[in-house]
Motif scaffolding. Structure first.
Motif, PDB file in Angstrom:
ATOM      1  N   GLU A 118     -52.760  74.381 -14.589  1.00  0.00           N
ATOM      2  CA  GLU A 118     -52.155  74.272 -15.916  1.00  0.00           C
ATOM      3  C   GLU A 118     -52.377  72.898 -16.537  1.00  0.00           C
ATOM      4  OE1 GLU A 118     -48.159  75.774 -16.197  1.00  0.00           O
ATOM      5  OE2 GLU A 118     -47.646  74.298 -17.722  1.00  0.00           O
ATOM      6  N   THR A 119     -52.413  71.850 -15.703  1.00  0.00           N
ATOM      7  CA  THR A 119     -52.483  70.494 -16.235  1.00  0.00           C
ATOM      8  C   THR A 119     -53.868  69.865 -16.102  1.00  0.00           C
ATOM      9  OG1 THR A 119     -51.686  69.634 -14.108  1.00  0.00           O
ATOM     10  CG2 THR A 119     -50.035  70.054 -15.819  1.00  0.00           C
ATOM     11  N   ASP A 120     -54.852  70.652 -15.726  1.00  0.00           N
ATOM     12  CA  ASP A 120     -56.204  70.138 -15.571  1.00  0.00           C
ATOM     13  C   ASP A 120     -56.678  69.475 -16.875  1.00  0.00           C
ATOM     14  OD1 ASP A 120     -58.743  69.681 -14.477  1.00  0.00           O
ATOM     15  OD2 ASP A 120     -59.499  71.586 -15.243  1.00  0.00           O
ATOM     16  N   ARG A 121     -57.123  68.235 -16.753  1.00  0.00           N
ATOM     17  CA  ARG A 121     -57.642  67.443 -17.877  1.00  0.00           C
ATOM     18  C   ARG A 121     -56.577  67.144 -18.939  1.00  0.00           C
ATOM     19  NH1 ARG A 121     -61.736  70.925 -16.661  1.00  0.00           N
ATOM     20  NH2 ARG A 121     -61.228  72.354 -18.336  1.00  0.00           N
ATOM     21  N   ASP A 122     -55.292  67.245 -18.574  1.00  0.00           N
ATOM     22  CA  ASP A 122     -54.195  66.922 -19.479  1.00  0.00           C
ATOM     23  C   ASP A 122     -53.597  65.590 -19.024  1.00  0.00           C
ATOM     24  OD1 ASP A 122     -51.887  66.691 -20.930  1.00  0.00           O
ATOM     25  OD2 ASP A 122     -51.057  68.633 -20.368  1.00  0.00           O
ATOM     26  N   ASP A 123     -53.674  64.560 -19.861  1.00  0.00           N
ATOM     27  CA  ASP A 123     -53.165  63.250 -19.455  1.00  0.00           C
ATOM     28  C   ASP A 123     -51.815  62.911 -20.091  1.00  0.00           C
ATOM     29  OD1 ASP A 123     -53.924  62.854 -22.046  1.00  0.00           O
ATOM     30  OD2 ASP A 123     -55.330  61.199 -21.642  1.00  0.00           O
ATOM     31  N   ASN A 124     -51.146  63.910 -20.650  1.00  0.00           N
ATOM     32  CA  ASN A 124     -49.811  63.696 -21.213  1.00  0.00           C
ATOM     33  C   ASN A 124     -48.770  63.882 -20.106  1.00  0.00           C
ATOM     34  OD1 ASN A 124     -47.543  63.426 -22.783  1.00  0.00           O
ATOM     35  ND2 ASN A 124     -47.775  65.377 -23.848  1.00  0.00           N
ATOM     36  N   TYR A 125     -48.651  62.875 -19.253  1.00  0.00           N
ATOM     37  CA  TYR A 125     -47.806  62.992 -18.073  1.00  0.00           C
ATOM     38  C   TYR A 125     -46.321  63.145 -18.403  1.00  0.00           C
ATOM     39  CZ  TYR A 125     -51.954  61.259 -15.609  1.00  0.00           C
ATOM     40  OH  TYR A 125     -53.216  61.105 -15.113  1.00  0.00           O
ATOM     41  N   GLU A 126     -45.881  62.573 -19.507  1.00  0.00           N
ATOM     42  CA  GLU A 126     -44.446  62.500 -19.781  1.00  0.00           C
ATOM     43  C   GLU A 126     -43.880  63.770 -20.415  1.00  0.00           C
ATOM     44  OE1 GLU A 126     -43.224  58.975 -21.740  1.00  0.00           O
ATOM     45  OE2 GLU A 126     -44.306  57.640 -20.371  1.00  0.00           O
ATOM     46  N   ARG A 127     -44.737  64.693 -20.833  1.00  0.00           N
ATOM     47  CA  ARG A 127     -44.221  65.880 -21.517  1.00  0.00           C
ATOM     48  C   ARG A 127     -43.339  66.737 -20.615  1.00  0.00           C
ATOM     49  NH1 ARG A 127     -46.552  70.215 -19.466  1.00  0.00           N
ATOM     50  NH2 ARG A 127     -48.729  70.214 -18.783  1.00  0.00           N
ATOM     51  N   ILE A 128     -43.489  66.575 -19.304  1.00  0.00           N
ATOM     52  CA  ILE A 128     -42.748  67.414 -18.369  1.00  0.00           C
ATOM     53  C   ILE A 128     -41.292  66.977 -18.232  1.00  0.00           C
ATOM     54  CG2 ILE A 128     -43.220  66.081 -16.265  1.00  0.00           C
ATOM     55  CD1 ILE A 128     -43.834  68.736 -14.897  1.00  0.00           C
ATOM     56  N   ILE A 129     -40.980  65.727 -18.623  1.00  0.00           N
ATOM     57  CA  ILE A 129     -39.633  65.187 -18.410  1.00  0.00           C
ATOM     58  C   ILE A 129     -38.578  65.925 -19.239  1.00  0.00           C
ATOM     59  CG2 ILE A 129     -38.178  63.131 -18.601  1.00  0.00           C
ATOM     60  CD1 ILE A 129     -40.745  61.475 -18.052  1.00  0.00           C
ATOM     61  N   PRO A 130     -38.737  66.047 -20.579  1.00  0.00           N
ATOM     62  CA  PRO A 130     -37.697  66.750 -21.358  1.00  0.00           C
ATOM     63  C   PRO A 130     -37.524  68.209 -20.964  1.00  0.00           C
ATOM     64  CG  PRO A 130     -39.633  66.276 -22.722  1.00  0.00           C
ATOM     65  CD  PRO A 130     -39.792  65.503 -21.451  1.00  0.00           C
ATOM     66  N   GLU A 131     -38.572  68.826 -20.425  1.00  0.00           N
ATOM     67  CA  GLU A 131     -38.456  70.218 -19.984  1.00  0.00           C
ATOM     68  C   GLU A 131     -37.406  70.351 -18.883  1.00  0.00           C
ATOM     69  OE1 GLU A 131     -42.327  71.458 -18.771  1.00  0.00           O
ATOM     70  OE2 GLU A 131     -43.228  71.166 -20.755  1.00  0.00           O
ATOM     71  N   HIS A 132     -37.336  69.362 -17.993  1.00  0.00           N
ATOM     72  CA  HIS A 132     -36.385  69.431 -16.886  1.00  0.00           C
ATOM     73  C   HIS A 132     -34.980  69.020 -17.311  1.00  0.00           C
ATOM     74  CE1 HIS A 132     -40.163  69.802 -14.722  1.00  0.00           C
ATOM     75  NE2 HIS A 132     -39.456  70.330 -13.748  1.00  0.00           N
ATOM     76  N   HIS A 133     -34.881  68.095 -18.259  1.00  0.00           N
ATOM     77  CA  HIS A 133     -33.560  67.776 -18.815  1.00  0.00           C
ATOM     78  C   HIS A 133     -32.972  69.006 -19.495  1.00  0.00           C
ATOM     79  CE1 HIS A 133     -33.128  63.526 -17.972  1.00  0.00           C
ATOM     80  NE2 HIS A 133     -34.361  63.282 -18.406  1.00  0.00           N
ATOM     81  N   ARG A 134     -33.818  69.727 -20.232  1.00  0.00           N
ATOM     82  CA  ARG A 134     -33.362  70.936 -20.916  1.00  0.00           C
ATOM     83  C   ARG A 134     -32.893  71.982 -19.896  1.00  0.00           C
ATOM     84  NH1 ARG A 134     -31.128  73.759 -25.081  1.00  0.00           N
ATOM     85  NH2 ARG A 134     -31.975  75.880 -25.168  1.00  0.00           N
ATOM     86  N   TYR A 135     -33.615  72.130 -18.815  1.00  0.00           N
ATOM     87  CA  TYR A 135     -33.259  73.090 -17.759  1.00  0.00           C
ATOM     88  C   TYR A 135     -31.846  72.792 -17.249  1.00  0.00           C
ATOM     89  CZ  TYR A 135     -34.213  75.946 -13.541  1.00  0.00           C
ATOM     90  OH  TYR A 135     -34.196  76.897 -12.542  1.00  0.00           O
ATOM     91  N   VAL A 136     -31.579  71.524 -16.953  1.00  0.00           N
ATOM     92  CA  VAL A 136     -30.268  71.143 -16.418  1.00  0.00           C
ATOM     93  C   VAL A 136     -29.169  71.354 -17.456  1.00  0.00           C
ATOM     94  CG1 VAL A 136     -28.881  69.214 -15.545  1.00  0.00           C
ATOM     95  CG2 VAL A 136     -31.229  69.527 -14.742  1.00  0.00           C
ATOM     96  N   GLU A 137     -29.447  71.053 -18.709  1.00  0.00           N
ATOM     97  CA  GLU A 137     -28.460  71.271 -19.773  1.00  0.00           C
ATOM     98  C   GLU A 137     -28.065  72.740 -19.867  1.00  0.00           C
ATOM     99  OE1 GLU A 137     -30.293  69.763 -23.266  1.00  0.00           O
ATOM    100  OE2 GLU A 137     -30.153  67.657 -22.647  1.00  0.00           O
ATOM    101  N   VAL A 138     -29.043  73.612 -19.755  1.00  0.00           N
ATOM    102  CA  VAL A 138     -28.750  75.047 -19.831  1.00  0.00           C
ATOM    103  C   VAL A 138     -27.989  75.505 -18.584  1.00  0.00           C
ATOM    104  CG1 VAL A 138     -29.742  77.345 -20.020  1.00  0.00           C
ATOM    105  CG2 VAL A 138     -30.729  75.482 -21.328  1.00  0.00           C
ATOM    106  N   LEU A 139     -28.321  74.963 -17.437  1.00  0.00           N
ATOM    107  CA  LEU A 139     -27.550  75.262 -16.225  1.00  0.00           C
ATOM    108  C   LEU A 139     -26.082  74.897 -16.424  1.00  0.00           C
ATOM    109  CD1 LEU A 139     -29.761  74.074 -13.220  1.00  0.00           C
ATOM    110  CD2 LEU A 139     -28.891  76.389 -13.569  1.00  0.00           C
ATOM    111  N   GLN A 140     -25.837  73.715 -16.996  1.00  0.00           N
ATOM    112  CA  GLN A 140     -24.481  73.251 -17.244  1.00  0.00           C
ATOM    113  C   GLN A 140     -23.731  74.141 -18.222  1.00  0.00           C
ATOM    114  OE1 GLN A 140     -25.691  68.888 -17.951  1.00  0.00           O
ATOM    115  NE2 GLN A 140     -23.544  68.757 -17.371  1.00  0.00           N
ATOM    116  N   SER A 141     -24.452  74.719 -19.175  1.00  0.00           N
ATOM    117  CA  SER A 141     -23.790  75.523 -20.206  1.00  0.00           C
ATOM    118  C   SER A 141     -23.135  76.767 -19.626  1.00  0.00           C
ATOM    119  CB  SER A 141     -24.797  75.927 -21.283  1.00  0.00           C
ATOM    120  OG  SER A 141     -25.658  76.973 -20.828  1.00  0.00           O
ATOM    121  N   GLY A 142     -23.696  77.284 -18.542  1.00  0.00           N
ATOM    122  CA  GLY A 142     -23.154  78.496 -17.943  1.00  0.00           C
ATOM    123  C   GLY A 142     -23.489  79.761 -18.702  1.00  0.00           C
ATOM    124  N   ASP A 143     -24.278  79.661 -19.755  1.00  0.00           N
ATOM    125  CA  ASP A 143     -24.686  80.818 -20.559  1.00  0.00           C
ATOM    126  C   ASP A 143     -25.857  81.498 -19.840  1.00  0.00           C
ATOM    127  OD1 ASP A 143     -25.954  82.528 -22.439  1.00  0.00           O
ATOM    128  OD2 ASP A 143     -25.175  81.356 -24.107  1.00  0.00           O
TER     129      ASP A 143
END
Length: 225
Positions: A176-201
């Motif tokens: 998926e990340t072959d030849r993709d040098d935008n290393y930081e794009r993955i960080i907000p994806e995981h923050h969002r995951y945890v936020e949704v876990l916290q919501s309980g929805d």
């Protein structure tokens, strides 16, 4: 008392698992190509080990479908095609949804597991900001985050199912990340995951996991093959 000689030494299996991880790393790094024949003697020499742990590593990876035996032709790297990607996606979404729902339920009464997930995100951030190992280091940290989700869920069955596909997920990350040098794009994806876990929805959580795991980039790259 069981005679000591009847108990296999743990260090041999641990070494075989490390060899298996090295082979997967080589596949993810495109040093071993899909369909390529794997020669025990060459791998043993390259890794500086005997053929015994290499042979055991091959058995482990064959049981997980990462390498495939061909009659009278030895072991070969599996072909990671679009069908494989679709199946992996569907399996991972199904298993992780079950685990995430258990985690969300636990968080209603005990917020402490959030600290573990935050630590994993810090590891992802560190790898993204200091990419000495490129995407592979980030993939390892990403996999550790999801391993923690399953650890918190506390289901031996779901953990077993995750373990069966974990190395596949690592290879998929690399595609998926072959030849993709935008290393930081993955960080907000995981923050969002945890936020949704916290919501309980739970409906929102199911949708978030579909988005998090879906890998639109993955489908595009596999379609190009």
């Amino acid at each position: 008392m069981i005679p000591e000689s009847t108990i296999p030494p743990l260090r041999e299996r641990a070494l075989a698992d490390r060899v298996a991880d090295h082979i997967v790393e080589a596949i993810a790094g495109q040093k071993l190509a899909p369909g390529q024949k794997l020669v025990e003697t060459e791998l043993a020499e390259s890794l500086g080990v005997s053929r015994v742990p290499v042979r055991e590593a091959m058995r482990i990876l064959a049981s997980q479908g990462i390498v495939v035996p061909k009659p009278r032709r030895g072991m070969h790297v599996a072909n990671f095609d679009k069908a494989w990607g679709v199946q992996l996606h569907d399996a991972r979404v199904a298993v992780e949804r079950l685990a995430a729902r258990l985690v969300a339920e636990k968080l209603k009464t005990d917020p402490h597991p959030l600290e573990l997930l935050s630590d994993r995100i810090l590891e992802i951030e560190h790898e993204a900001h200091h990419p000495r190992n490129g995407w592979y280091g980030i993939h390892r940290a990403d996999t550790a985050f999801h391993q923690t989700v399953f650890d918190i869920a506390g289901s031996p069955l779901l953990s077993t199912l995750w373990s069966a596909i974990q190395r596949h997920v690592l290879i998929m990350f690399a595609i998926e990340t072959d030849r993709d040098d935008n290393y930081e794009r993955i960080i907000p994806e995981h923050h969002r995951y945890v936020e949704v876990l916290q919501s309980g929805d739970l409906d929102l959580l199911d949708a978030e996991i579909e988005t998090h795991v879906a890998g639109a980039r993955m489908y595009r790259k596999l379609s190009e093959k």
